[in-house]
Design a protein around this motif. Structure first.
Motif, PDB file in Angstrom:
ATOM      1  N   GLN A 467      56.583  -7.431 -11.939  1.00  0.00           N
ATOM      2  CA  GLN A 467      56.525  -8.758 -12.544  1.00  0.00           C
ATOM      3  C   GLN A 467      55.535  -9.649 -11.785  1.00  0.00           C
ATOM      4  O   GLN A 467      54.724 -10.364 -12.388  1.00  0.00           O
ATOM      5  CB  GLN A 467      57.929  -9.371 -12.524  1.00  0.00           C
ATOM      6  N   GLU A 473      53.750  -8.871 -17.899  1.00  0.00           N
ATOM      7  CA  GLU A 473      53.008  -9.684 -18.867  1.00  0.00           C
ATOM      8  C   GLU A 473      52.031  -8.819 -19.651  1.00  0.00           C
ATOM      9  O   GLU A 473      51.797  -9.047 -20.846  1.00  0.00           O
ATOM     10  CB  GLU A 473      52.251 -10.793 -18.141  1.00  0.00           C
ATOM     11  N   SER A 521      58.497 -12.287 -20.700  1.00  0.00           N
ATOM     12  CA  SER A 521      57.052 -12.511 -20.882  1.00  0.00           C
ATOM     13  C   SER A 521      56.686 -12.609 -22.350  1.00  0.00           C
ATOM     14  O   SER A 521      55.853 -13.439 -22.735  1.00  0.00           O
ATOM     15  CB  SER A 521      56.268 -11.374 -20.212  1.00  0.00           C
ATOM     16  N   THR A 525      54.975 -15.847 -24.139  1.00  0.00           N
ATOM     17  CA  THR A 525      53.729 -15.717 -24.900  1.00  0.00           C
ATOM     18  C   THR A 525      53.877 -16.316 -26.289  1.00  0.00           C
ATOM     19  O   THR A 525      52.965 -16.972 -26.815  1.00  0.00           O
ATOM     20  CB  THR A 525      53.329 -14.235 -25.011  1.00  0.00           C
TER      21      THR A 525
END
Length: 593
Positions: A467, A473, A521, A525
């Motif tokens: 991470q 991500e 993530s 986003t």
């Protein structure tokens, strides 16, 4: 991708590959990967062992001890004896046993819940005259489904709550999983009881009534011809008629360490020859006595001398953490340490090709043990195996039932209202169990599944490193790109399907550690709440129904249920589709995007 990301992806790829291969135990694989990550510089050395002090790791260990206390007090056995009746039809039986299993799994480790209920289910099936395989898989699936309902029901929920606290500043509470978990578990249980069991190969016909002969495990066993036996000089083929009358199949002969099969029918028997047989327990013992045969190892003869004290035949299933798993009876000294004989091994779908005492036992094998009656319970406990009959014995006095339940209920109540941290509350329960001797001090650490603790302690720093490096991500970006232009619930569904697929072939704990940060993530986003994505991961990581390796409960029933590897998906695939179809709308209702 950066160099750190490449190394971490390679490490996780290696971990997943090794877990699939199964040559080495998962804790060794995970710990080796952690050490390699430290050596390569992708895991900071100061954080290398932080996972072992992580609340998620401590909670898992404490839950296992609390589960053992509830079992030892007789509380859970009291519930099952009160509610289980062998005269019920299979739908009612699966509904009641599944409901009990789901409720127990919500408040204790789901593996422990199955370990407790499995002997009860098998004994009930035998009394009812139906195949144990008709109800063991539904029971296993029910305990898996029930684990989703609370924070402590299954390790993935504990891990996800810990990741939420680390990354978002606040953990999930005890019953935050309940709305989605309860809806999903209820739908799953209804499917399993009404339709699912009918999809299990070999049990859909005749499994309802009492006319069906109960399937009992057939064991590969060895009996030897003693000195002075009347069988000396007779041909092996002459034994077939007597063997057929008692339900025993003569498979071959072992002489001087060499195995002979089909050609052995015409061989004249000599003293010391070992006859290879396949039979059910009662038939095997009847044939041994009738033919005046003995055990295929002279050192085991001391057991016969103890017959005046009483000998008992015990059928047990081997769980992953058993002392004898991946070892032979000779290696652990079963005969000289416990005065116990391994008379046979049942390994469904696979022929045993080695001498019994040199055969490495595997998870899911059923062993037929001959032990002194007074030591039978001690032998079972020493081996760490599960008896396949309800012995009807409470390990501690009934007066400890209500204190055990009371301590646990108080801890759950205080933790649920935020008055005490869950880790502290469970720790207090454990100490209370020790002080009141519900769990003897000498057995306190025996109930902790240390390989799981090592797995968690190793994987948490690796997941944090992934991470921190931006790896999660990156994965989230790939999944988001895959669902570009679609509503956020489509991304939620894709994450669930991918996580569920991984969980079917990998350890669900490792899957949750990787998938939960990816979910966060993805949510960031898409600029939506991360909680629905974490709930999606929680459901998907728990629901591994396609294979016997996806969840320990599925592995545990493999031998006793007489299942093959390919039997699980027939009920598991429609169940997983149902879980996705039910849980996604439930998540969107209770945890809006």
């Amino acid at each position: 991708m950066t160099t750190d990301q490449i190394i971490l992806f390679a490490l996780f790829g290696g971990v997943f590959a090794m877990l699939l291969w199964g040559r080495f135990r998962y804790d060794i694989v995970a710990f080796s990967a952690l050490l390699l990550g430290v050596i390569l510089g992708v895991v900071p050395k100061d954080d290398a062992f932080s996972g072992f002090g992580h609340p998620a790791t401590l909670v898992v260990a404490l839950v296992l001890i609390v589960s053992a206390g509830l079992v030892r007090s007789g509380a859970v056995l009291l519930i099952t004896r009160t509610l289980v009746d062998s005269s019920r039809g299979i739908f009612a039986h699966i509904s009641i046993m599944g409901g009990i299993g789901a409720v127990l799994s919500a408040f204790m480790n789901n593996v422990a819940a199955l370990a407790l209920l499995m002997p009860v289910d098998i004994a009930t099936a035998r009394k009812a005259g139906r195949l144990p395989g008709a109800t063991l898989m539904p029971l296993s699936f029910a305990t898996i489904l029930g684990g989703m309902i609370t924070l402590i029901g299954t390790p993935p929920n504990i891990i996800i709550a810990g990741i939420r606290r680390d990354q978002l500043g606040e953990s999930f509470s005890m019953f935050d999983f309940a709305p989605v978990g309860l809806v999903t578990a209820t739908a799953g249980l209804i499917f399993v009881a009404l339709v699912g069991w009918r999809l299990i190969p070999g049990v859909s016909e005749g499994a309802q009534g009492g006319e069906t002969e109960v399937e009992v495990a057939s064991y590969m066993a060895e009996l030897s011809v003693p000195e002075g036996s009347k069988l000396i000089g007779t041909k092996l083929g002459d034994l077939h008629e007597e063997a057929d009358e008692t339900g025993v199949q003569v498979m071959g002969l072992i002489r001087d360490g060499r195995r002979m099969f089909g050609s052995a029918r015409a061989v004249a028997l000599k003293a010391g020859d070992a006859i290879v047989l396949e039979a059910e327990p009662d038939a095997l013992d009847e044939f041994r006595a009738g033919a005046n045969l003995t055990f295929a190892d002279d050192r085991r003869m001391t057991l016969l001398e103890a017959a005046e004290q009483g000998l008992s035949l015990i059928e047990v299933v081997v769980p992953e953490n058993s002392r004898i798993n991946k070892r032979t009876s000779q290696e652990i000294g079963l005969a000289w340490r416990q005065r116990t004989v391994m008379m046979g091994i049942s390994r469904r779908g696979r022929r045993i090709t080695d001498r019994l005492r040199r055969t490495k036992v595997r998870t899911g094998d059923i062993l037929l043990l001959l032990a002194p009656t007074e030591q039978a319970e001690d032998v079972v406990a020493w081996l760490g195996v599960l008896p396949l009959a309800d012995r009807g014995l409470a390990v501690t006095e009934n007066r400890k039932i209500w204190p055990a339940v009371g301590f646990f209920a108080a801890a759950v109540g205080f933790a649920s209202f935020g008055m005490v941290d869950l880790t502290v509350a469970l720790g207090v329960v454990v100490m209370a169990y020790v002080v009141t001797r519900i769990v003897p001090l000498g057995e306190l650490y025996d109930h902790v599944e240390w390989p799981v603790v090592v797995l968690l302690g190793s994987m948490i720093p690796l997941g944090a490193a992934l991470q921190t490096s931006g790896g999660t991500e990156l994965i989230a970006g790939w999944l988001t790109t895959l669902t570009a232009g679609q509503p956020a619930w489509v991304a939620l569904t894709v994450l669930m399907v991918v996580t569920m697929t991984l969980s079917d072939v990998l350890n669900n704990t490792a899957t949750a550690i990787v998938a939960a940060p990816v979910g966060i993530s993805m949510a960031q986003t898409l600029d939506v709440s991360p909680d629905p994505f974490l709930m999606s991961v929680a459901v998907a990581a728990s629901c591994a129904f396609l294979t016997p390796i996806g969840h320990k409960n599925n592995t545990l029933i493999l031998g006793p249920g007489g299942y093959r590897f390919g039997d699980y998906w027939r009920m598991g695939l429609p169940l997983e589709i149902l879980v996705v179809a039910v849980s996604i709308p439930a998540i969107l209702v209770f945890w809006p995007l």
